[in-house]
Design a protein around this motif. Structure first.
Motif, PDB file in Angstrom:
ATOM      1  N   ALA A 136       7.129  -3.308   5.137  1.00  0.00           N
ATOM      2  CA  ALA A 136       7.406  -1.896   5.426  1.00  0.00           C
ATOM      3  C   ALA A 136       8.597  -1.411   4.610  1.00  0.00           C
ATOM      4  CB  ALA A 136       7.663  -1.709   6.924  1.00  0.00           C
ATOM      5  N   ILE A 137       9.610  -2.238   4.496  1.00  0.00           N
ATOM      6  CA  ILE A 137      10.793  -1.861   3.709  1.00  0.00           C
ATOM      7  C   ILE A 137      10.447  -1.772   2.230  1.00  0.00           C
ATOM      8  CG2 ILE A 137      13.074  -2.672   2.961  1.00  0.00           C
ATOM      9  CD1 ILE A 137      13.434  -3.711   5.873  1.00  0.00           C
ATOM     10  N   GLU A 138       9.639  -2.691   1.741  1.00  0.00           N
ATOM     11  CA  GLU A 138       9.200  -2.632   0.332  1.00  0.00           C
ATOM     12  C   GLU A 138       8.424  -1.350   0.069  1.00  0.00           C
ATOM     13  OE1 GLU A 138       9.564  -4.641  -2.400  1.00  0.00           O
ATOM     14  OE2 GLU A 138      10.922  -5.973  -1.321  1.00  0.00           O
ATOM     15  N   TRP A 169       8.299   4.063  -2.320  1.00  0.00           N
ATOM     16  CA  TRP A 169       8.131   5.494  -2.113  1.00  0.00           C
ATOM     17  C   TRP A 169       9.370   6.247  -2.617  1.00  0.00           C
ATOM     18  CZ3 TRP A 169      10.444   9.603   0.212  1.00  0.00           C
ATOM     19  CH2 TRP A 169       9.665  10.763   0.365  1.00  0.00           C
ATOM     20  N   VAL A 170      10.557   5.739  -2.264  1.00  0.00           N
ATOM     21  CA  VAL A 170      11.797   6.389  -2.701  1.00  0.00           C
ATOM     22  C   VAL A 170      11.901   6.352  -4.222  1.00  0.00           C
ATOM     23  CG1 VAL A 170      14.327   6.171  -2.688  1.00  0.00           C
ATOM     24  CG2 VAL A 170      13.046   6.002  -0.544  1.00  0.00           C
ATOM     25  N   GLU A 171      11.606   5.213  -4.827  1.00  0.00           N
ATOM     26  CA  GLU A 171      11.684   5.105  -6.292  1.00  0.00           C
ATOM     27  C   GLU A 171      10.745   6.108  -6.962  1.00  0.00           C
ATOM     28  OE1 GLU A 171      11.063   1.743  -9.772  1.00  0.00           O
ATOM     29  OE2 GLU A 171      11.353   1.065  -7.708  1.00  0.00           O
ATOM     30  N   LYS A 172       9.544   6.238  -6.424  1.00  0.00           N
ATOM     31  CA  LYS A 172       8.574   7.184  -6.978  1.00  0.00           C
ATOM     32  C   LYS A 172       9.091   8.626  -6.853  1.00  0.00           C
ATOM     33  CE  LYS A 172       3.658   8.122  -7.069  1.00  0.00           C
ATOM     34  NZ  LYS A 172       3.125   7.372  -8.184  1.00  0.00           N
ATOM     35  N   GLU A 205       0.849  -1.188   0.000  1.00  0.00           N
ATOM     36  CA  GLU A 205       0.000   0.000   0.000  1.00  0.00           C
ATOM     37  C   GLU A 205       0.885   1.239   0.000  1.00  0.00           C
ATOM     38  OE1 GLU A 205      -3.230   2.246   2.851  1.00  0.00           O
ATOM     39  OE2 GLU A 205      -2.956   0.089   3.076  1.00  0.00           O
ATOM     40  N   MET A 206       0.692   2.089  -1.000  1.00  0.00           N
ATOM     41  CA  MET A 206       1.461   3.326  -1.073  1.00  0.00           C
ATOM     42  C   MET A 206       0.811   4.362  -0.153  1.00  0.00           C
ATOM     43  SD  MET A 206       4.117   3.111  -3.034  1.00  0.00           S
ATOM     44  CE  MET A 206       4.523   4.802  -3.381  1.00  0.00           C
ATOM     45  N   THR A 207       1.580   4.792   0.839  1.00  0.00           N
ATOM     46  CA  THR A 207       1.115   5.837   1.741  1.00  0.00           C
ATOM     47  C   THR A 207       2.166   6.940   1.763  1.00  0.00           C
ATOM     48  OG1 THR A 207       2.119   4.695   3.626  1.00  0.00           O
ATOM     49  CG2 THR A 207      -0.199   4.210   3.192  1.00  0.00           C
TER      50      THR A 207
END
Length: 158
Positions: free
Chosen positions: A141-143, A148-151, A86-88
């Motif tokens: 959580a790490i995934e 998030w960082v890649e985005k 889930e992207m938060t």
């Protein structure tokens, strides 16, 4: 520009294209090897995207989470082995990461005890299952943090 869709239950593919203010025509041009007709069929669930279609859409739409969605929802192997992420927002991701790491830390000594002889006995099995569940939470959580960082990196590069 083309007209905006009024369709209510849009697929993730259509939502992401529209979030990038792309018509199907412009998206097909940027996607290069996906025709406008094929894109429409994918968005209307009349055709399934190939993995390489999804990878290209993720790049063009700057949405790395699309690959996780495809693997966890549409790929037969991925549905079994790839958990949905889930992207938060970053604060929520960081809090989840820290909370899951904190939950695992007190279990490390028990994990050492269990693994010392290289076997999991019947009485150790429940504890080992609990440790495994907690490690899975850390992994998720790490995934989420990596996505998030890649985005954010893709946003910064554009």
């Amino acid at each position: 520009m083309g007209r905006k869709s009024t369709r209510e239950n849009k697929t993730i593919y259509q939502k992401l294209r529209e979030e990038n203010d792309l018509t199907r025509e412009k998206a097909a041009e940027l996607l290069e090897f996906i025709s406008e007709d094929r894109l429409e069929r994918i968005e209307n669930e009349k055709s399934e995207p190939a993995p390489e279609d999804v990878i290209r859409m993720a790049e063009v739409y700057k949405a790395p989470e699309l690959c996780n969605y495809y693997c966890s929802h549409e790929c037969p192997i991925g549905r079994k082995y790839v958990p949905p992420i889930e992207m938060t927002e970053l604060p929520a991701i960081i809090l989840e990461t820290v909370a899951s790491l904190n939950a695992v830390y007190p279990l490390t000594n028990r994990l050492i005890e269990i693994s010392r002889d290289g076997q999991i006995s019947e009485d150790e099995s429940p504890d080992f299952s609990n440790i495994q569940e907690n490690l899975e939470k850390v992994s998720l959580a790490i995934e989420a943090l990596q996505l998030w960082v890649e985005k954010e990196v893709q946003k910064a590069d554009s």
